[in-house]
Design an enzyme around this catalytic site. Structure first.
Site, PDB file in Angstrom:
ATOM      1  N   GLU A  41      21.454 -17.635  53.916  1.00 51.72           N
ATOM      2  CA  GLU A  41      21.635 -17.998  52.505  1.00 51.72           C
ATOM      3  C   GLU A  41      20.434 -18.799  51.994  1.00 51.72           C
ATOM      4  O   GLU A  41      19.965 -19.736  52.662  1.00 51.72           O
ATOM      5  CB  GLU A  41      22.910 -18.829  52.383  1.00 51.72           C
ATOM      6  CG  GLU A  41      23.247 -19.312  51.000  1.00 51.72           C
ATOM      7  CD  GLU A  41      24.531 -20.137  50.982  1.00 51.72           C
ATOM      8  OE1 GLU A  41      25.056 -20.383  49.882  1.00 51.72           O
ATOM      9  OE2 GLU A  41      25.013 -20.528  52.072  1.00 51.72           O
ATOM     10  N   LYS A 107      26.847 -14.617  44.882  1.00 53.67           N
ATOM     11  CA  LYS A 107      27.922 -15.316  45.593  1.00 53.67           C
ATOM     12  C   LYS A 107      29.091 -15.541  44.643  1.00 53.67           C
ATOM     13  O   LYS A 107      28.936 -16.109  43.560  1.00 53.67           O
ATOM     14  CB  LYS A 107      27.380 -16.642  46.116  1.00 53.67           C
ATOM     15  CG  LYS A 107      28.309 -17.450  46.993  1.00 53.67           C
ATOM     16  CD  LYS A 107      27.575 -18.685  47.512  1.00 53.67           C
ATOM     17  CE  LYS A 107      28.390 -19.528  48.437  1.00 53.67           C
ATOM     18  NZ  LYS A 107      27.615 -20.690  48.960  1.00 53.67           N
ATOM     19  N   CYS A 143      28.210 -16.909  52.557  1.00 54.08           N
ATOM     20  CA  CYS A 143      28.785 -18.177  53.007  1.00 54.08           C
ATOM     21  C   CYS A 143      30.226 -18.410  52.560  1.00 54.08           C
ATOM     22  O   CYS A 143      31.150 -17.909  53.183  1.00 54.08           O
ATOM     23  CB  CYS A 143      27.872 -19.329  52.599  1.00 54.08           C
ATOM     24  SG  CYS A 143      28.041 -20.778  53.693  1.00 54.08           S
TER      25      CYS A 143
END
EC number: 6.3.5.1
Length: 530
Positions: A41, A107, A143
């Site tokens: 990330e 994300k 994540c």
């Protein structure tokens, strides 16, 4: 299809350097037969870039780096980076192949608790991304997406045959097991294997422990990369599943904490360009452990230990300090503070007349030592490492502008009882800490026959209360109901509250629990709630 997991240590803001690292990893992955390289990330910028994300020039540099990575041939790259579209900013992953941008994932779920502050910077994504690589449909996650049901489910619904996750997941106790467990939930729910790549290295308070892995469709660990070390790992996909591959051994709980401290010191000193470290050695266990960690992180030649005895310093403290530096081979000096202490007392005597001796005189000794260490730091450029532990930070058992003076607090998130565990573990590797330092009663040695437990509860009790109140947000009444002495609980909570102003002025230090003082802990100094 072969996926390469690029577990590496980027530097926040060094976009050119991080790009060069990714280019080297891409070439090694291509040479190893990988069809896809998965980076962590925000790999291009390092994590967390914080308010750099508010600067226009930051995104211009990111775009320039992506253009450079577009020139890579023969392998699909999944690059973590921040992206700006109009007025919105995203935590993104762009998929590149042979000069083409195949897609960009944003994300979906933004963490905004503990050390995370992503809602300050990013807009959540709204759509899955599935890309085809060598005939395999790959769903991309970032994540926090792995910690919840919806993003993986949406990728599966969009036709993914396997999942890949880019992560910047910082270390704390038992985090490796926690990551694998939540990834296992996503595998069970979707029926898809999942590959997970994580950062390594230290960034201010945070330590990233790597330990990237891949789970097969049965939820079993097919591939395990090492903790804390940079690594390029291989995950092979065949017949609808990940094939068993590398299985690196993972460290024990205590070893993992020790290695996190080493990485934190190494990267804070190294990434910020300090030539080495200084610390005050007292003959006690906190400074002994700090010295061991610093030497393991930097090498003995870069760590200067200074013993500064006062009239209350025991002979065994000097003997044990000399013994330890001899074992480690670190540079060592002794600077007696009695002449300076006498000069301060003489200067202050007219103003102190008629007032009893108290902690003022104790703090003077500590502050003299802080002045000497900071003078050496100014002269040599080396960074002062402070040696106070979390139990002391909780109760304020530390001197502002004295033993709290420095640039990096190595044990800031380490409870006193864990200090003993870490010291004993380090001696199983090689016996660098003299046994008497571990077994003698802890003392600040600022007055005759002083012991820590003259002022504080037993550390086993103190640390248990601290863990419940600070790290688990339990109330004093709940802790008392568990059977802890009410007087001890009330005392610890009161000391915690009245010493918030000290903690605000303490140096940063590596985070090893889920609730460290600093980024995790944001209590008002002026506060009447009880």
């Amino acid at each position: 299809m072969r996926i390469a997991l690029a577990q590496f240590n980027p530097v926040v803001g060094d976009i050119a350097g991080n790009t060069s690292a990714i280019l080297r990893l891409a070439e090694a992955a291509r040479q190893g037969g990988a069809a896809m390289l998965l980076t962590p990330e925000l790999a291009l910028t390092g994590y967390p870039p914080e308010d750099l994300l508010l600067r226009d020039s930051f995104y211009a540099a990111v775009e320039k780096a992506l253009d450079q990575l577009l020139e890579v041939d023969g392998i699909t790259l999944v690059i973590g980076h921040p992206a700006r579209i109009g007025a919105e900013r995203f935590n993104a992953a762009t998929v590149l192949r042979d000069g083409n941008r195949l897609g960009q994932y944003h994300k979906m779920l933004l963490p905004n608790s503990e050390v995370f502050d992503e809602c300050r910077y990013f807009t959540p994504g709204a759509a899955p991304l599935v890309v085809e690589v060598e005939g395999v449909r790959v769903g991309v996650l970032i994540c926090e997406d792995v910690w919840h049901v919806e993003p993986a489910a949406e990728a599966a619904e969009a036709g993914a045959q396997c999942l890949v996750a880019l992560n910047a997941s910082p270390f704390h106790h038992d985090k490796i097991d926690a990551r694998q467990q939540v990834a296992r939930y996503r595998v069970e729910e979707t029926g898809l294997p999942l590959a997970y790549v994580n950062l390594t290295g230290g960034q201010d308070e945070l330590v990233f422990d790597g330990a990237s892995f891949a789970l097969n469709r049965a939820g079993e660990v097919a591939v395990q990369l090492p903790a804390y070390d940079d690594a390029l790992g291989w995950v092979d996909y065949a017949d609808g599943d990940f094939v068993a591959g590398e299985q690196a051994a993972l460290p024990s709980r205590v070893e993992s904490v020790y290695r996190a401290l080493v990485v934190g010191v190494r990267d804070y000193i190294g990434k910020n360009g300090f030539p080495g470290a200084l610390l005050g050695l007292s003959g006690g266990i906190d400074s002994a452990l700090t010295l061991a960690v610093a030497v393991d992180a930097l090498g003995a030649d870069k760590v200067h230990a200074v013993m500064m005895p006062s009239p209350y310093t025991a002979d065994i403290s000097l003997i044990d300090s000399r013994d330890m530096v001899a074992r480690l081979g670190a540079p060592y000096d002794e600077l007696a503070i009695s002449p300076m202490y006498d000069a301060f007392e003489a200067t202050l005597a007219p103003l102190f007349a008629g007032r009893p001796v108290d902690t003022t005189e104790e703090n003077l000794q500590s502050r003299i030592r802080g002045v000497l260490l900071m003078a050496l730091s100014n002269k040599t450029g080396k960074l002062v490492l402070t040696t106070g532990n979390k139990s002391e930070m909780t109760t304020g058992y530390a001197t502002l502008y004295g033993d709290m003076a420095g640039g990096f607090a190595v044990l800031k998130d380490v409870a006193k009882t864990l200090v003993y565990e870490l010291s004993r573990w380090r001696n199983t590797v090689s016996e660098v800490i003299p046994e008497r330092i571990i077994t003698r009663a802890p003392s600040a040695e600022l007055r005759p026959d002083q012991k820590d437990q003259d002022s504080l509860p037993e550390y086993e009790v103190l640390d248990a209360i601290m863990q419940r109140y600070v790290e688990q947000n339990r109330s004093a009444d709940e802790i008392i109901a568990e059977g802890f002495p009410e007087a001890d609980v009330r005392k610890v909570v009161r000391l915690l509250k009245i010493n918030e102003y000290k903690r605000r002025q303490a140096p940063v230090g590596p985070r090893i629990t889920q609730r460290a003082f600093g980024r995790d802990w944001r209590y008002p100094i002026t506060n009447r709630f009880s």
